[in-house]
Design an enzyme around this catalytic site. Structure first.
Site, mmCIF file in Angstrom:
data_model
loop_
_atom_site.group_PDB
_atom_site.id
_atom_site.type_symbol
_atom_site.label_atom_id
_atom_site.label_comp_id
_atom_site.label_asym_id
_atom_site.label_seq_id
_atom_site.Cartn_x
_atom_site.Cartn_y
_atom_site.Cartn_z
ATOM 1 N N LYS A 73 -18.545 -17.956 0.605
ATOM 2 C CA LYS A 73 -19.981 -17.834 0.843
ATOM 3 C C LYS A 73 -20.714 -16.945 -0.158
ATOM 4 O O LYS A 73 -20.232 -15.887 -0.534
ATOM 5 C CB LYS A 73 -20.205 -17.259 2.249
ATOM 6 C CG LYS A 73 -19.738 -18.199 3.354
ATOM 7 C CD LYS A 73 -20.023 -17.613 4.705
ATOM 8 C CE LYS A 73 -19.720 -18.625 5.814
ATOM 9 N NZ LYS A 73 -20.035 -18.068 7.132
ATOM 10 N N GLY A 78 -13.090 -3.683 0.580
ATOM 11 C CA GLY A 78 -14.490 -3.270 0.602
ATOM 12 C C GLY A 78 -14.873 -2.326 -0.515
ATOM 13 O O GLY A 78 -15.943 -2.453 -1.111
ATOM 14 N N GLY A 106 -9.157 -9.085 -1.050
ATOM 15 C CA GLY A 106 -8.027 -9.623 -0.286
ATOM 16 C C GLY A 106 -7.569 -11.014 -0.694
ATOM 17 O O GLY A 106 -6.399 -11.227 -1.028
ATOM 18 N N ARG A 124 0.824 -1.219 0.000
ATOM 19 C CA ARG A 124 0.000 0.000 0.000
ATOM 20 C C ARG A 124 0.857 1.267 0.000
ATOM 21 O O ARG A 124 0.489 2.264 -0.608
ATOM 22 C CB ARG A 124 -0.966 -0.019 1.186
ATOM 23 C CG ARG A 124 -2.102 -1.007 0.949
ATOM 24 C CD ARG A 124 -3.142 -1.013 2.029
ATOM 25 N NE ARG A 124 -4.370 -1.633 1.533
ATOM 26 C CZ ARG A 124 -5.408 -1.934 2.297
ATOM 27 N NH1 ARG A 124 -5.370 -1.658 3.583
ATOM 28 N NH2 ARG A 124 -6.484 -2.490 1.775
#
Length: 400
Positions: free
Chosen positions: A199, A379, A356, A38
């Site tokens: 999921k 996100g 991620g 980052r």
């Protein structure tokens, strides 16, 4: 493409105080930064502004201190790594507002780089409190947002400042938005999306949005089992959200209505235990043993996925195809990733990936440098793919 100003629109900034929102929320162990990705991403923006003679003042959050100073979430821990990556001295102020910040800014010469303390040490940051925004803005003449990964939050340093100061996108933000526009905004068709992971529940909005936008949706990982079960397959002891069968059916109906092909595994690699090197076998997807679990998609499925990638002009990827963390259940993810990388290198494919697990999986496959763009934003990348408006991006567009 949403119109926004970039650093190219900034003229004669020597001596100007430029507040730059960056993402320095990096992993730290024993006081040392363990992954500098980052920092490396925002280095070009910081160095470009510094070379042009700006006084570069960095704003960032670190961890979740919940509006109170927390010693082990101080950005002072990050200063050595930032200075090392930049190859430039970086000074530090013990607060992001008030006297400590103002004094540090007053001492700056043109081209200097200053990191202010964690913005989330103040409750006003996450509340986007106008008084806190004003206190931040007092130290700057210009605002540059280079933190796409925090753009899905309407915080003081990501959204509020753009209402107070002339606002611009940094190089990382610019690259991210341009890549995502190529991936989903105005893509060259056909567009294929690969969505994996454990999921369905965490990606319902994503899947619902994608089936309206892409030509084919390849579903892998644990979530594929939920779709297979909804179609009547027996998935044994595989990870499966049986309670989401109706949701999976709804997504498949939406896909059929939109003309999007849903690509599910035809075969799977099954094992009786979840561990590296576990005894495993390849079975047809309709012949999964009752006492076994699917831990990867099988070779026939991999060939089908590779064929879809070959047909595509644009690929959007989020989530691994199997339990890539443990061998040999990384095989499908690695094979598909390498094929996508080859097509990209040959100039036949625009490939955009993010999230991620996805970044980790593509690093594991050794192809990260070969994709058109890999987003390190978790996100924010997902919310963009879900078709949601990101406050930090919307305000830059409005500022234009």
């Amino acid at each position: 493409m949403p119109a926004f100003k970039t650093i190219d629109d900034l003229n004669d900034i020597a001596g100007k105080r430029v507040l730059v929102r960056v993402d320095l929320n990096v992993p730290v162990a024993d006081g040392k930064v363990t992954d500098r990705t980052r920092i490396e991403r925002v280095a070009p923006t910081i160095l470009e502004l510094s070379k042009k003679g700006a006084k570069v003042i960095l704003l960032a959050h670190f961890g979740r201190p919940k509006g109170e100073p927390v010693a082990d979430m101080s950005l002072s821990l990050i200063v050595p790594a930032v200075a090392d990556v930049l190859g430039h001295a970086v000074s530090f102020a013990s607060d992001c507002i008030g006297a400590p910040a103002a004094d540090a800014v007053a001492k700056m010469n043109n081209g200097d780089i200053l990191l202010l303390e964690n913005t989330r040490f103040h409750k006003g940051e996450e509340k986007n409190d106008p008084a806190f925004v004003e206190a931040l803005a007092a130290n700057g003449d210009i605002y540059v947002n280079d933190a796409f990964s925090a753009a899905h939050r309407a915080h003081a340093s990501t959204e509020g400042l753009a209402r107070h100061l002339p606002a611009y996108a940094g190089r990382t933000m610019q690259a991210e938005l341009e890549a995502l526009e190529k991936g989903l905004g105005q893509p060259v068709r056909p567009v294929v999306a690969i969505v994996g992971g454990a999921k369905v529940s965490s990606k319902i909005d994503l899947l619902m949005n994608l089936v309206k936008k892409v030509d084919a949706l390849v579903i892998g990982g644990g979530m594929a089992n939920t779709f297979l079960a909804a179609r009547g397959a027996q998935v044994g002891k595989s990870l499966c959200e049986h309670d989401l069968a109706e949701t999976a059916k709804q997504i498949m109906i939406e896909a059929a209505t939109s003309g999007c092909a849903i690509v599910l595994p035809e075969d799977g690699v099954v094992a009786r235990e979840f561990k590296a090197g576990a005894a495993n076998e390849i079975v047809d997807i309709n012949a999964i043993p009752a006492d076994a679990m699917v831990l990867d998609v099988g070779p026939k499925s991999v060939e089908s996925i590779k064929a879809w990638i070959s047909r595509a002009e644009t690929l959007v990827w989020n989530g691994p195809l199997g339990a890539f963390e443990i061998e040999p259940f990384d095989a499908a993810t690695v094979a598909a990733a390498k094929h996508a990388a080859e097509c990209t290198k040959a100039g036949k494919l625009v490939s955009v990936a993010g999230g991620g697990d996805t970044v980790a999986a593509l690093n594991h496959a050794g192809v990260s440098d070969d994709f058109t763009y890999i987003s390190t934003a978790g996100g924010a990348f997902l919310e963009w793919m879900e078709g949601k408006e990101l406050p930090g991006v919307a305000i830059l567009t409005a500022a234009k």
